[in-house]
Design a protein around this motif. Structure first.
Motif, PDB file in Angstrom:
ATOM      1  N   ALA A  65       0.863  -1.183   0.000  1.00 31.16           N
ATOM      2  CA  ALA A  65       0.000   0.000   0.000  1.00 31.16           C
ATOM      3  C   ALA A  65       0.896   1.227   0.000  1.00 31.16           C
ATOM      4  N   TRP A  66       0.501   2.257  -0.754  1.00 29.30           N
ATOM      5  CA  TRP A  66       1.259   3.507  -0.723  1.00 29.30           C
ATOM      6  C   TRP A  66       0.569   4.472   0.238  1.00 29.30           C
ATOM      7  N   SER A  67       1.372   5.291   0.923  1.00 30.47           N
ATOM      8  CA  SER A  67       0.839   6.088   2.029  1.00 30.47           C
ATOM      9  C   SER A  67       1.704   7.322   2.238  1.00 30.47           C
ATOM     10  N   ASP A  68       1.106   8.344   2.868  1.00 36.33           N
ATOM     11  CA  ASP A  68       1.847   9.598   3.025  1.00 36.33           C
ATOM     12  C   ASP A  68       2.778   9.607   4.227  1.00 36.33           C
ATOM     13  N   GLY A  69       2.545   8.725   5.198  1.00 30.29           N
ATOM     14  CA  GLY A  69       3.411   8.674   6.365  1.00 30.29           C
ATOM     15  C   GLY A  69       3.171   9.767   7.383  1.00 30.29           C
TER      16      GLY A  69
ATOM     17  N   ASP B 223      -3.006  10.820  10.527  1.00 26.92           N
ATOM     18  CA  ASP B 223      -3.197  10.207  11.842  1.00 26.92           C
ATOM     19  C   ASP B 223      -3.002   8.702  11.805  1.00 26.92           C
ATOM     20  N   PHE B 224      -3.563   8.043  10.772  1.00 26.81           N
ATOM     21  CA  PHE B 224      -3.484   6.587  10.706  1.00 26.81           C
ATOM     22  C   PHE B 224      -2.053   6.117  10.457  1.00 26.81           C
ATOM     23  N   CYS B 225      -1.319   6.812   9.591  1.00 23.56           N
ATOM     24  CA  CYS B 225       0.077   6.442   9.349  1.00 23.56           C
ATOM     25  C   CYS B 225       0.906   6.597  10.615  1.00 23.56           C
ATOM     26  N   ARG B 226       0.686   7.680  11.348  1.00 24.94           N
ATOM     27  CA  ARG B 226       1.448   7.888  12.588  1.00 24.94           C
ATOM     28  C   ARG B 226       1.107   6.825  13.627  1.00 24.94           C
ATOM     29  N   GLU B 227      -0.086   6.234  13.507  1.00 18.77           N
ATOM     30  CA  GLU B 227      -0.479   5.158  14.415  1.00 18.77           C
ATOM     31  C   GLU B 227      -0.030   3.787  13.910  1.00 18.77           C
ATOM     32  N   GLY B 228       0.657   3.751  12.767  1.00 19.88           N
ATOM     33  CA  GLY B 228       1.136   2.489  12.225  1.00 19.88           C
ATOM     34  C   GLY B 228       0.104   1.711  11.456  1.00 19.88           C
ATOM     35  N   LEU B 229      -0.893   2.410  10.888  1.00 13.75           N
ATOM     36  CA  LEU B 229      -1.927   1.747  10.105  1.00 13.75           C
ATOM     37  C   LEU B 229      -1.963   2.365   8.702  1.00 13.75           C
TER      38      LEU B 229
ATOM     39  N   ALA C 203       6.048   9.270  -2.342  1.00 14.94           N
ATOM     40  CA  ALA C 203       7.243   8.435  -2.237  1.00 14.94           C
ATOM     41  C   ALA C 203       7.895   8.487  -0.866  1.00 14.94           C
ATOM     42  N   ASP C 204       7.971   9.661  -0.244  1.00 14.29           N
ATOM     43  CA  ASP C 204       8.639   9.763   1.052  1.00 14.29           C
ATOM     44  C   ASP C 204       7.956   8.921   2.119  1.00 14.29           C
ATOM     45  N   GLY C 205       6.639   8.804   2.048  1.00 14.96           N
ATOM     46  CA  GLY C 205       5.917   8.021   3.042  1.00 14.96           C
ATOM     47  C   GLY C 205       5.827   6.552   2.719  1.00 14.96           C
TER      48      GLY C 205
ATOM     49  N   GLY D  69      -6.585  -8.240   9.520  1.00 13.66           N
ATOM     50  CA  GLY D  69      -6.884  -7.271   8.480  1.00 13.66           C
ATOM     51  C   GLY D  69      -5.690  -7.087   7.566  1.00 13.66           C
ATOM     52  N   PRO D  70      -5.803  -6.159   6.591  1.00 12.93           N
ATOM     53  CA  PRO D  70      -4.673  -5.909   5.686  1.00 12.93           C
ATOM     54  C   PRO D  70      -3.463  -5.414   6.473  1.00 12.93           C
ATOM     55  N   ALA D  71      -2.347  -6.041   6.290  1.00 13.36           N
ATOM     56  CA  ALA D  71      -1.162  -5.701   7.073  1.00 13.36           C
ATOM     57  C   ALA D  71      -0.600  -4.344   6.652  1.00 13.36           C
ATOM     58  N   PRO D  72      -0.352  -3.448   7.614  1.00 12.41           N
ATOM     59  CA  PRO D  72       0.378  -2.218   7.290  1.00 12.41           C
ATOM     60  C   PRO D  72       1.867  -2.540   7.162  1.00 12.41           C
ATOM     61  N   ALA D  73       2.236  -3.138   6.041  1.00 11.82           N
ATOM     62  CA  ALA D  73       3.597  -3.644   5.880  1.00 11.82           C
ATOM     63  C   ALA D  73       4.644  -2.559   6.102  1.00 11.82           C
ATOM     64  N   ARG D  74       4.308  -1.322   5.718  1.00 14.12           N
ATOM     65  CA  ARG D  74       5.274  -0.224   5.898  1.00 14.12           C
ATOM     66  C   ARG D  74       5.644  -0.053   7.362  1.00 14.12           C
TER      67      ARG D  74
END
Length: 345
Positions: free
Chosen positions: A86-90, A93-99, A127-129, A291-296
Protein backbone atom coordinates in the motif's frame (compact mmCIF):
# COMPACT_ATOMS: atom_id res chain seq x y z
CA UNK A 1 7.47 -0.28 -21.23
CA UNK A 2 6.17 -3.81 -20.69
CA UNK A 3 3.63 -4.55 -17.99
CA UNK A 4 1.35 -7.35 -16.82
CA UNK A 5 -2.40 -7.06 -17.32
CA UNK A 6 -5.18 -9.39 -16.27
CA UNK A 7 -8.04 -9.69 -18.76
CA UNK A 8 -10.12 -12.15 -16.79
CA UNK A 9 -9.92 -15.49 -15.01
CA UNK A 10 -6.86 -17.38 -16.25
CA UNK A 11 -5.96 -14.67 -18.77
CA UNK A 12 -2.67 -12.94 -17.93
CA UNK A 13 -0.86 -11.00 -20.66
CA UNK A 14 2.30 -8.92 -20.87
CA UNK A 15 1.79 -5.94 -23.16
CA UNK A 16 3.19 -2.55 -24.00
CA UNK A 17 2.03 0.14 -21.60
CA UNK A 18 2.71 3.88 -21.38
CA UNK A 19 5.95 4.76 -19.65
CA UNK A 20 5.15 6.25 -16.24
CA UNK A 21 5.96 9.90 -15.65
CA UNK A 22 5.94 12.25 -12.69
CA UNK A 23 2.49 13.71 -12.10
CA UNK A 24 2.84 15.14 -8.61
CA UNK A 25 5.75 16.80 -6.84
CA UNK A 26 5.65 13.98 -4.26
CA UNK A 27 6.06 11.20 -6.86
CA UNK A 28 9.04 9.01 -7.61
CA UNK A 29 9.69 6.92 -10.70
CA UNK A 30 11.05 3.46 -9.91
CA UNK A 31 12.52 0.99 -12.39
CA UNK A 32 11.47 -2.43 -11.15
CA UNK A 33 14.30 -4.91 -10.68
CA UNK A 34 12.43 -7.64 -8.79
CA UNK A 35 8.72 -8.37 -8.41
CA UNK A 36 6.63 -11.41 -7.58
CA UNK A 37 3.22 -13.05 -7.72
CA UNK A 38 1.14 -13.02 -4.54
CA UNK A 39 -1.37 -15.61 -3.40
CA UNK A 40 -3.94 -12.82 -3.33
CA UNK A 41 -3.31 -12.26 -7.06
CA UNK A 42 -4.77 -15.73 -7.57
CA UNK A 43 -8.21 -14.57 -6.41
CA UNK A 44 -8.85 -12.52 -9.58
CA UNK A 45 -6.90 -15.09 -11.58
CA UNK A 46 -9.48 -17.67 -10.54
CA UNK A 47 -12.64 -15.59 -10.72
CA UNK A 48 -12.32 -12.21 -12.46
CA UNK A 49 -14.96 -11.46 -15.06
CA UNK A 50 -13.68 -10.35 -18.49
CA UNK A 51 -16.07 -7.42 -18.14
CA UNK A 52 -13.80 -6.06 -15.39
CA UNK A 53 -10.62 -6.21 -17.45
CA UNK A 54 -8.09 -5.52 -18.60
CA UNK A 55 -6.33 -4.06 -15.60
CA UNK A 56 -2.81 -3.80 -14.25
CA UNK A 57 -1.82 -6.21 -11.50
CA UNK A 58 0.93 -6.74 -8.92
CA UNK A 59 1.74 -5.06 -5.61
CA UNK A 60 5.19 -6.26 -4.46
CA UNK A 61 8.40 -4.87 -5.93
CA UNK A 62 11.95 -3.71 -5.41
CA UNK A 63 13.48 -1.22 -7.78
CA UNK A 64 15.85 1.67 -8.47
CA UNK A 65 14.74 5.28 -8.23
CA UNK A 66 15.06 6.91 -11.64
CA UNK A 67 13.54 10.33 -10.91
CA UNK A 68 11.77 12.22 -8.13
CA UNK A 69 9.38 15.11 -7.79
CA UNK A 70 10.58 18.40 -6.34
CA UNK A 71 9.10 17.70 -2.89
CA UNK A 72 10.69 14.27 -2.44
CA UNK A 73 13.48 14.59 0.12
CA UNK A 74 14.21 11.04 1.30
CA UNK A 75 15.34 9.47 -1.98
CA UNK A 76 17.54 10.27 -4.94
CA UNK A 77 18.23 8.76 -8.31
CA UNK A 78 20.04 5.44 -7.99
CA UNK A 79 18.62 4.42 -4.60
CA UNK A 80 17.46 0.82 -4.30
CA UNK A 81 14.05 0.73 -2.59
CA UNK A 82 11.33 -1.66 -1.53
CA UNK A 83 7.66 -0.71 -1.86
CA UNK A 84 5.05 -1.95 0.63
CA UNK A 85 1.84 -3.20 -0.98
CA UNK A 86 0.00 0.00 0.00
CA UNK A 87 1.26 3.51 -0.72
CA UNK A 88 0.84 6.09 2.03
CA UNK A 89 1.85 9.60 3.02
CA UNK A 90 3.41 8.67 6.37
CA UNK A 91 2.01 11.79 8.02
CA UNK A 92 -1.76 11.34 8.51
CA UNK A 93 -3.20 10.21 11.84
CA UNK A 94 -3.48 6.59 10.71
CA UNK A 95 0.08 6.44 9.35
CA UNK A 96 1.45 7.89 12.59
CA UNK A 97 -0.48 5.16 14.41
CA UNK A 98 1.14 2.49 12.22
CA UNK A 99 -1.93 1.75 10.10
CA UNK A 100 -0.72 2.80 6.67
CA UNK A 101 -3.32 0.65 4.90
CA UNK A 102 -5.90 3.17 6.17
CA UNK A 103 -3.91 6.24 5.07
CA UNK A 104 -6.24 9.16 4.42
CA UNK A 105 -4.39 10.04 1.21
CA UNK A 106 -3.01 6.67 0.14
CA UNK A 107 -4.17 3.61 -1.71
CA UNK A 108 -3.14 0.32 -3.29
CA UNK A 109 -1.15 -0.55 -6.38
CA UNK A 110 -2.94 -1.37 -9.65
CA UNK A 111 -6.10 0.48 -8.63
CA UNK A 112 -7.63 3.78 -9.71
CA UNK A 113 -5.06 4.46 -12.40
CA UNK A 114 -2.02 3.61 -10.24
CA UNK A 115 0.63 1.38 -11.82
CA UNK A 116 0.86 -2.30 -10.92
CA UNK A 117 4.06 -3.78 -9.57
CA UNK A 118 4.41 -6.51 -12.22
CA UNK A 119 5.96 -4.34 -14.89
CA UNK A 120 9.16 -2.62 -15.85
CA UNK A 121 8.50 0.65 -14.02
CA UNK A 122 6.12 2.24 -11.53
CA UNK A 123 5.10 5.78 -10.65
CA UNK A 124 5.14 5.81 -6.85
CA UNK A 125 2.80 8.38 -5.28
CA UNK A 126 3.76 9.86 -1.90
CA UNK A 127 7.24 8.43 -2.24
CA UNK A 128 8.64 9.76 1.05
CA UNK A 129 5.92 8.02 3.04
CA UNK A 130 5.88 4.83 1.01
CA UNK A 131 9.32 3.65 -0.06
CA UNK A 132 12.11 2.28 2.13
CA UNK A 133 15.74 2.48 1.05
CA UNK A 134 17.62 -0.82 1.05
CA UNK A 135 21.28 -0.88 2.22
CA UNK A 136 22.34 -3.51 -0.32
CA UNK A 137 23.18 -3.71 -4.00
CA UNK A 138 20.71 -4.79 -6.67
CA UNK A 139 22.66 -8.05 -7.05
CA UNK A 140 22.56 -8.95 -3.35
CA UNK A 141 21.53 -12.54 -2.56
CA UNK A 142 19.28 -11.03 0.13
CA UNK A 143 16.94 -9.49 -2.46
CA UNK A 144 14.31 -12.30 -2.29
CA UNK A 145 14.13 -12.03 1.49
CA UNK A 146 14.00 -8.24 1.37
CA UNK A 147 11.17 -8.46 -1.15
CA UNK A 148 9.07 -10.34 1.41
CA UNK A 149 9.03 -7.11 3.45
CA UNK A 150 6.78 -5.70 0.74
CA UNK A 151 3.95 -8.00 1.80
CA UNK A 152 4.17 -11.63 2.89
CA UNK A 153 6.63 -11.40 5.80
CA UNK A 154 4.98 -8.22 7.02
CA UNK A 155 1.59 -9.90 6.69
CA UNK A 156 2.71 -12.95 8.66
CA UNK A 157 4.16 -10.66 11.31
CA UNK A 158 0.92 -8.67 11.40
CA UNK A 159 -1.05 -11.87 11.93
CA UNK A 160 1.13 -12.92 14.83
CA UNK A 161 1.37 -9.55 16.56
CA UNK A 162 -2.35 -8.78 16.21
CA UNK A 163 -3.03 -12.25 17.58
CA UNK A 164 -0.93 -11.55 20.63
CA UNK A 165 1.60 -14.33 20.10
CA UNK A 166 4.21 -14.41 22.86
CA UNK A 167 6.22 -16.80 24.97
CA UNK A 168 4.15 -19.68 26.23
CA UNK A 169 1.39 -19.49 23.64
CA UNK A 170 0.21 -22.37 21.50
CA UNK A 171 -0.42 -21.16 17.96
CA UNK A 172 -2.23 -22.81 15.08
CA UNK A 173 -1.51 -21.50 11.59
CA UNK A 174 -4.10 -22.32 8.92
CA UNK A 175 -2.66 -22.36 5.41
CA UNK A 176 0.68 -23.48 3.95
CA UNK A 177 1.05 -20.70 1.40
CA UNK A 178 3.77 -18.07 1.70
CA UNK A 179 1.82 -16.00 4.24
CA UNK A 180 1.01 -19.06 6.33
CA UNK A 181 4.64 -20.17 6.37
CA UNK A 182 5.85 -16.69 7.30
CA UNK A 183 3.20 -16.56 10.00
CA UNK A 184 4.92 -19.66 11.39
CA UNK A 185 8.27 -17.89 11.19
CA UNK A 186 6.83 -14.81 12.89
CA UNK A 187 5.25 -16.86 15.67
CA UNK A 188 8.61 -18.51 16.30
CA UNK A 189 10.36 -15.13 16.39
CA UNK A 190 7.81 -13.92 18.94
CA UNK A 191 8.49 -16.89 21.20
CA UNK A 192 5.52 -19.21 20.70
CA UNK A 193 5.93 -22.42 22.67
CA UNK A 194 4.10 -24.63 20.19
CA UNK A 195 3.18 -23.96 16.55
CA UNK A 196 0.74 -26.24 14.74
CA UNK A 197 0.68 -25.80 10.96
CA UNK A 198 -2.46 -26.91 9.15
CA UNK A 199 -1.45 -27.71 5.58
CA UNK A 200 -1.43 -30.68 3.24
CA UNK A 201 1.43 -30.02 0.80
CA UNK A 202 4.46 -31.78 2.23
CA UNK A 203 7.15 -29.71 0.53
CA UNK A 204 5.53 -26.63 2.04
CA UNK A 205 4.92 -28.07 5.48
CA UNK A 206 8.51 -29.34 5.53
CA UNK A 207 9.61 -25.72 5.06
CA UNK A 208 7.13 -24.78 7.75
CA UNK A 209 8.88 -27.14 10.14
CA UNK A 210 12.20 -25.49 9.31
CA UNK A 211 10.60 -22.11 10.01
CA UNK A 212 9.48 -23.31 13.44
CA UNK A 213 6.35 -25.47 13.22
CA UNK A 214 6.38 -28.14 15.93
CA UNK A 215 3.43 -30.10 14.51
CA UNK A 216 1.75 -30.48 11.12
CA UNK A 217 -1.90 -31.38 10.62
CA UNK A 218 -2.76 -32.37 7.06
CA UNK A 219 -6.41 -33.10 7.73
CA UNK A 220 -9.08 -30.52 6.91
CA UNK A 221 -12.54 -29.65 8.18
CA UNK A 222 -13.92 -31.48 11.21
CA UNK A 223 -11.16 -34.09 11.01
CA UNK A 224 -8.50 -31.39 11.13
CA UNK A 225 -10.23 -29.63 14.01
CA UNK A 226 -10.36 -32.88 15.95
CA UNK A 227 -6.65 -33.51 15.34
CA UNK A 228 -5.65 -30.07 16.62
CA UNK A 229 -7.89 -30.57 19.66
CA UNK A 230 -6.14 -33.87 20.35
CA UNK A 231 -2.72 -32.21 20.11
CA UNK A 232 -3.77 -29.54 22.59
CA UNK A 233 -5.32 -31.81 25.18
CA UNK A 234 -8.81 -30.90 24.05
CA UNK A 235 -8.39 -27.20 24.84
CA UNK A 236 -7.43 -25.73 21.48
CA UNK A 237 -4.90 -23.00 20.64
CA UNK A 238 -4.42 -19.69 22.38
CA UNK A 239 -3.96 -18.01 18.99
CA UNK A 240 -5.07 -19.03 15.50
CA UNK A 241 -3.53 -17.33 12.46
CA UNK A 242 -5.80 -17.73 9.42
CA UNK A 243 -3.81 -17.16 6.22
CA UNK A 244 -6.17 -18.49 3.54
CA UNK A 245 -9.20 -16.24 3.22
CA UNK A 246 -11.87 -18.80 2.37
CA UNK A 247 -14.82 -19.59 4.64
CA UNK A 248 -13.77 -23.19 5.42
CA UNK A 249 -10.49 -21.84 6.81
CA UNK A 250 -12.39 -19.43 9.06
CA UNK A 251 -14.58 -22.32 10.21
CA UNK A 252 -11.46 -24.32 11.05
CA UNK A 253 -10.15 -21.32 12.94
CA UNK A 254 -13.04 -21.07 15.35
CA UNK A 255 -13.05 -24.86 15.61
CA UNK A 256 -9.50 -24.99 16.98
CA UNK A 257 -9.27 -21.81 19.04
CA UNK A 258 -9.19 -22.11 22.81
CA UNK A 259 -11.90 -20.43 24.95
CA UNK A 260 -10.68 -16.90 25.58
CA UNK A 261 -8.36 -17.15 22.60
CA UNK A 262 -7.80 -15.02 19.52
CA UNK A 263 -8.29 -15.57 15.80
CA UNK A 264 -6.15 -13.30 13.64
CA UNK A 265 -7.16 -13.27 9.96
CA UNK A 266 -4.82 -12.00 7.28
CA UNK A 267 -5.93 -14.11 4.32
CA UNK A 268 -7.96 -11.71 2.15
CA UNK A 269 -11.52 -12.93 2.87
CA UNK A 270 -13.49 -14.10 -0.14
CA UNK A 271 -16.76 -13.87 1.81
CA UNK A 272 -18.76 -11.21 3.65
CA UNK A 273 -20.96 -13.34 5.91
CA UNK A 274 -19.58 -15.77 8.49
CA UNK A 275 -20.67 -17.21 11.88
CA UNK A 276 -20.03 -15.04 14.94
CA UNK A 277 -22.64 -16.39 17.38
CA UNK A 278 -22.60 -18.69 20.41
CA UNK A 279 -21.30 -21.73 18.52
CA UNK A 280 -18.41 -19.91 16.87
CA UNK A 281 -17.10 -16.79 18.64
CA UNK A 282 -19.45 -15.44 21.27
CA UNK A 283 -19.86 -18.51 23.42
CA UNK A 284 -16.13 -18.99 23.87
CA UNK A 285 -15.25 -15.33 24.44
CA UNK A 286 -13.18 -15.43 21.26
CA UNK A 287 -11.47 -12.30 19.96
CA UNK A 288 -11.47 -11.79 16.17
CA UNK A 289 -8.78 -9.51 14.77
CA UNK A 290 -6.48 -9.09 11.77
CA UNK A 291 -6.88 -7.27 8.48
CA UNK A 292 -4.67 -5.91 5.69
CA UNK A 293 -1.16 -5.70 7.07
CA UNK A 294 0.38 -2.22 7.29
CA UNK A 295 3.60 -3.64 5.88
CA UNK A 296 5.27 -0.22 5.90
CA UNK A 297 4.98 -0.15 9.70
CA UNK A 298 7.01 -3.34 10.06
CA UNK A 299 9.87 -2.87 7.59
CA UNK A 300 12.33 -1.29 10.03
CA UNK A 301 11.48 -3.94 12.65
CA UNK A 302 11.97 -6.91 10.34
CA UNK A 303 14.79 -5.76 8.07
CA UNK A 304 17.71 -6.14 10.54
CA UNK A 305 17.13 -9.87 11.03
CA UNK A 306 17.02 -10.30 7.26
CA UNK A 307 20.23 -8.35 6.75
CA UNK A 308 22.16 -10.26 9.42
CA UNK A 309 20.89 -13.65 8.24
CA UNK A 310 18.96 -14.48 11.40
CA UNK A 311 15.92 -15.26 9.24
CA UNK A 312 15.60 -16.18 5.57
CA UNK A 313 11.98 -15.52 4.56
CA UNK A 314 12.98 -15.50 0.89
CA UNK A 315 12.97 -19.29 0.99
CA UNK A 316 9.25 -19.09 0.14
CA UNK A 317 10.29 -18.31 -3.44
CA UNK A 318 10.71 -21.59 -5.26
CA UNK A 319 10.51 -20.47 -8.89
CA UNK A 320 11.79 -17.49 -10.90
CA UNK A 321 10.43 -16.31 -14.25
CA UNK A 322 11.12 -13.44 -16.60
CA UNK A 323 8.40 -10.84 -16.94
CA UNK A 324 7.48 -12.14 -20.39
CA UNK A 325 6.84 -15.58 -18.88
CA UNK A 326 4.77 -14.39 -15.93
CA UNK A 327 1.62 -16.13 -17.21
CA UNK A 328 3.39 -19.45 -16.63
CA UNK A 329 4.21 -18.32 -13.10
CA UNK A 330 0.52 -17.68 -12.44
CA UNK A 331 -0.38 -21.08 -13.83
CA UNK A 332 2.26 -22.79 -11.68
CA UNK A 333 0.98 -21.16 -8.51
CA UNK A 334 -2.65 -21.85 -9.38
CA UNK A 335 -1.80 -25.50 -10.01
CA UNK A 336 0.19 -25.73 -6.75
CA UNK A 337 3.37 -26.45 -8.71
CA UNK A 338 5.02 -23.39 -7.15
CA UNK A 339 4.70 -21.82 -3.71
CA UNK A 340 5.64 -18.27 -4.67
CA UNK A 341 7.10 -17.01 -7.95
CA UNK A 342 9.81 -14.36 -8.23
CA UNK A 343 9.66 -12.17 -11.34
CA UNK A 344 12.64 -10.54 -13.02
CA UNK A 345 11.57 -7.78 -15.46
Amino acid sequence: MRATLIYGAGDIRVEDAPDPSLKETTDALVRVTTACICGSDLHPYHSMSPADGPSRIGHEFIGIVEDTGSEVTTFKKGDLVVAPFAWSDGTCDFCREGLQTACEHGGFWARNGIDGGQGEAVRVPLADGTLVKLPVEESSPLIPSLLTLSDVYGTGWHAATKGGVNEGTTVTVIGDGAVGLLSVLSARELGAERIILMGRHQTRTDLGREFGATDVVAERGDEGVEKVRELTGGQGSHVVLEAVGHLPAYQQAYGVVRPGGTISRVGAPQYEEAPIGFGSLFGGNITLTGGPAPARAYVETLMPSVLDGTVDPGRVFDRTVDLEDIADGYRAMADREALKVLVRP
